[in-house]
Design a protein around this motif. Sequence first.
Motif, PDB file in Angstrom:
ATOM      1  N   GLY A   1       0.816  -1.209   0.000  1.00 10.64           N
ATOM      2  CA  GLY A   1       0.000   0.000   0.000  1.00 10.64           C
ATOM      3  C   GLY A   1       0.846   1.253   0.000  1.00 10.64           C
ATOM      4  O   GLY A   1       2.072   1.197  -0.027  1.00 10.64           O
ATOM      5  N   ARG A   2       0.170   2.401   0.034  1.00 10.62           N
ATOM      6  CA  ARG A   2       0.854   3.691   0.003  1.00 10.62           C
ATOM      7  C   ARG A   2       1.222   4.166   1.403  1.00 10.62           C
ATOM      8  O   ARG A   2       2.103   5.016   1.566  1.00 10.62           O
ATOM      9  CB  ARG A   2      -0.041   4.717  -0.702  1.00 10.62           C
ATOM     10  CG  ARG A   2       0.570   6.082  -0.911  1.00 10.62           C
ATOM     11  CD  ARG A   2      -0.238   6.921  -1.912  1.00 10.62           C
ATOM     12  NE  ARG A   2      -1.665   6.892  -1.589  1.00 10.62           N
ATOM     13  CZ  ARG A   2      -2.269   7.722  -0.744  1.00 10.62           C
ATOM     14  NH1 ARG A   2      -1.562   8.648  -0.113  1.00 10.62           N
ATOM     15  NH2 ARG A   2      -3.573   7.634  -0.534  1.00 10.62           N
ATOM     16  N   GLY A   3       0.565   3.654   2.434  1.00 12.89           N
ATOM     17  CA  GLY A   3       0.807   4.105   3.801  1.00 12.89           C
ATOM     18  C   GLY A   3       2.047   3.484   4.417  1.00 12.89           C
ATOM     19  O   GLY A   3       2.478   2.389   4.042  1.00 12.89           O
TER      20      GLY A   3
ATOM     21  N   VAL B   1       4.442   1.656  -1.733  1.00 13.00           N
ATOM     22  CA  VAL B   1       4.582   2.107  -3.120  1.00 13.00           C
ATOM     23  C   VAL B   1       4.188   3.574  -3.215  1.00 13.00           C
ATOM     24  O   VAL B   1       3.240   4.026  -2.565  1.00 13.00           O
ATOM     25  CB  VAL B   1       3.730   1.258  -4.086  1.00 13.00           C
ATOM     26  CG1 VAL B   1       4.228  -0.165  -4.129  1.00 13.00           C
ATOM     27  CG2 VAL B   1       2.261   1.280  -3.697  1.00 13.00           C
ATOM     28  N   ASP B   2       4.938   4.317  -4.023  1.00 12.35           N
ATOM     29  CA  ASP B   2       4.707   5.752  -4.199  1.00 12.35           C
ATOM     30  C   ASP B   2       3.781   5.952  -5.396  1.00 12.35           C
ATOM     31  O   ASP B   2       4.227   6.193  -6.516  1.00 12.35           O
ATOM     32  CB  ASP B   2       6.042   6.469  -4.404  1.00 12.35           C
ATOM     33  CG  ASP B   2       5.888   7.981  -4.487  1.00 12.35           C
ATOM     34  OD1 ASP B   2       4.811   8.483  -4.128  1.00 12.35           O
ATOM     35  OD2 ASP B   2       6.841   8.653  -4.936  1.00 12.35           O
ATOM     36  N   ASP B   3       2.480   5.820  -5.152  1.00  8.40           N
ATOM     37  CA  ASP B   3       1.493   5.890  -6.232  1.00  8.40           C
ATOM     38  C   ASP B   3       0.198   6.406  -5.620  1.00  8.40           C
ATOM     39  O   ASP B   3      -0.402   5.746  -4.764  1.00  8.40           O
ATOM     40  CB  ASP B   3       1.299   4.495  -6.846  1.00  8.40           C
ATOM     41  CG  ASP B   3       0.352   4.485  -8.031  1.00  8.40           C
ATOM     42  OD1 ASP B   3      -0.429   5.440  -8.184  1.00  8.40           O
ATOM     43  OD2 ASP B   3       0.382   3.506  -8.796  1.00  8.40           O
TER      44      ASP B   3
ATOM     45  N   SER C   1      -4.237   2.737  -2.451  1.00  4.77           N
ATOM     46  CA  SER C   1      -4.727   3.036  -1.099  1.00  4.77           C
ATOM     47  C   SER C   1      -3.643   2.758  -0.070  1.00  4.77           C
ATOM     48  O   SER C   1      -2.651   2.064  -0.341  1.00  4.77           O
ATOM     49  CB  SER C   1      -5.969   2.196  -0.798  1.00  4.77           C
ATOM     50  OG  SER C   1      -7.027   2.516  -1.676  1.00  4.77           O
ATOM     51  N   ARG C   2      -3.848   3.292   1.134  1.00  6.61           N
ATOM     52  CA  ARG C   2      -2.830   3.145   2.181  1.00  6.61           C
ATOM     53  C   ARG C   2      -2.593   1.667   2.504  1.00  6.61           C
ATOM     54  O   ARG C   2      -1.458   1.240   2.697  1.00  6.61           O
ATOM     55  CB  ARG C   2      -3.253   3.904   3.441  1.00  6.61           C
ATOM     56  CG  ARG C   2      -3.329   5.407   3.239  1.00  6.61           C
ATOM     57  CD  ARG C   2      -3.642   6.126   4.538  1.00  6.61           C
ATOM     58  NE  ARG C   2      -2.582   5.927   5.519  1.00  6.61           N
ATOM     59  CZ  ARG C   2      -1.452   6.641   5.556  1.00  6.61           C
ATOM     60  NH1 ARG C   2      -1.236   7.586   4.661  1.00  6.61           N
ATOM     61  NH2 ARG C   2      -0.544   6.412   6.479  1.00  6.61           N
TER      62      ARG C   2
ATOM     63  N   ILE D   1       0.025  -8.235 -11.211  1.00  5.58           N
ATOM     64  CA  ILE D   1      -0.991  -7.588 -10.379  1.00  5.58           C
ATOM     65  C   ILE D   1      -0.875  -6.089 -10.612  1.00  5.58           C
ATOM     66  O   ILE D   1       0.234  -5.536 -10.578  1.00  5.58           O
ATOM     67  CB  ILE D   1      -0.780  -7.908  -8.890  1.00  5.58           C
ATOM     68  CG1 ILE D   1      -0.620  -9.418  -8.667  1.00  5.58           C
ATOM     69  CG2 ILE D   1      -1.909  -7.357  -8.038  1.00  5.58           C
ATOM     70  CD1 ILE D   1      -0.054  -9.773  -7.302  1.00  5.58           C
ATOM     71  N   THR D   2      -1.992  -5.409 -10.821  1.00  5.42           N
ATOM     72  CA  THR D   2      -1.974  -3.970 -11.061  1.00  5.42           C
ATOM     73  C   THR D   2      -2.740  -3.248  -9.967  1.00  5.42           C
ATOM     74  O   THR D   2      -3.897  -3.568  -9.667  1.00  5.42           O
ATOM     75  CB  THR D   2      -2.603  -3.634 -12.428  1.00  5.42           C
ATOM     76  OG1 THR D   2      -1.917  -4.351 -13.456  1.00  5.42           O
ATOM     77  CG2 THR D   2      -2.500  -2.142 -12.717  1.00  5.42           C
ATOM     78  N   LEU D   3      -2.046  -2.260  -9.360  1.00  8.05           N
ATOM     79  CA  LEU D   3      -2.647  -1.371  -8.358  1.00  8.05           C
ATOM     80  C   LEU D   3      -2.411   0.053  -8.838  1.00  8.05           C
ATOM     81  O   LEU D   3      -1.261   0.479  -8.929  1.00  8.05           O
ATOM     82  CB  LEU D   3      -1.992  -1.542  -6.978  1.00  8.05           C
ATOM     83  CG  LEU D   3      -1.589  -2.939  -6.490  1.00  8.05           C
ATOM     84  CD1 LEU D   3      -0.874  -2.811  -5.151  1.00  8.05           C
ATOM     85  CD2 LEU D   3      -2.808  -3.818  -6.347  1.00  8.05           C
ATOM     86  N   GLY D   4      -3.455   0.801  -9.137  1.00  6.70           N
ATOM     87  CA  GLY D   4      -3.246   2.140  -9.670  1.00  6.70           C
ATOM     88  C   GLY D   4      -2.386   2.076 -10.923  1.00  6.70           C
ATOM     89  O   GLY D   4      -2.687   1.343 -11.866  1.00  6.70           O
ATOM     90  N   ARG D   5      -1.259   2.812 -10.919  1.00  2.00           N
ATOM     91  CA  ARG D   5      -0.304   2.774 -12.037  1.00  2.00           C
ATOM     92  C   ARG D   5       0.819   1.765 -11.790  1.00  2.00           C
ATOM     93  O   ARG D   5       1.743   1.651 -12.606  1.00  2.00           O
ATOM     94  CB  ARG D   5       0.314   4.160 -12.266  1.00  2.00           C
ATOM     95  CG  ARG D   5      -0.696   5.244 -12.603  1.00  2.00           C
ATOM     96  CD  ARG D   5       0.006   6.577 -12.896  1.00  2.00           C
ATOM     97  NE  ARG D   5       0.930   6.949 -11.825  1.00  2.00           N
ATOM     98  CZ  ARG D   5       0.572   7.570 -10.711  1.00  2.00           C
ATOM     99  NH1 ARG D   5      -0.707   7.876 -10.505  1.00  2.00           N
ATOM    100  NH2 ARG D   5       1.454   7.894  -9.790  1.00  2.00           N
TER     101      ARG D   5
END
Length: 239
Positions: free
Chosen positions: A159-161, A168-170, A174-175, A216-220
């Motif tokens: 996650g981003r959190g 990940v910096d995207d 989500s966190r 697996i794709t999360l956001g970009r």
Amino acid sequence: MGVLDRFEKGVERFVSAAFAKAFRSEVKPVEIASAIRREIDDRAAAVSRERTVVPNEFVVELSTADLEQINAFGADALADEMSDAATEHASSQRYSFVGRVEVSFVEHEDLSTGRFNVRSATRRGAVAPATSTDPSSRHPIIDIDGERYLLTGPVTVVGRGSEADVVVDDTGVSRRHLEIKVTPAGVIATDLGSTNGTFVEGHRIDAATLVDGNTITLGRTRIKFWTGTDPSGDEARSR
């Protein structure tokens, strides 16, 4: 250039000339880096013919004056550089970590300026730097933007959190976005109620069993997954 030289040079390149002068009579970062490398080599433990486990947590004890110098320069940045150098050394020796590599600096009142100690520990975490390209059914590998992680724990959160195991910096992530769970029945990817969803091979999923080579794709962000086994259960060839 030998392994030790490469290890030290990696830290030396990071340290500016001004910083080196500031440390002329105190502990020099390259000396700490060398001590961490020796700690890795001295505490390497062969657990099988193919796997040698080494410490992944390092606490550097410093005098009050030396710690002030480290903090003035940027302890976090220097710790990150030393962690990267330790990972590179482990890769060159085909050592394995069982958790994230961390370096921290603490004060030790009994130490005089220019003296330091390094304490190390082997502590299991959810992920570890992948020091080999060989995945296994026990410890799969994920690749995120060229960074490879060995899944050393039963559950890994992406996650981003900052609370995620792999950050990940995207902004499209989500966190706490994705959970990857290693079970006897297979590796399960589960969306954690994310805003933008999780996709495996282009299909949006709530939960899915991953197979070797899945994307697996999360956001970009794209994550490549390798489990080390093909559908028939045979070990996959190294990539």
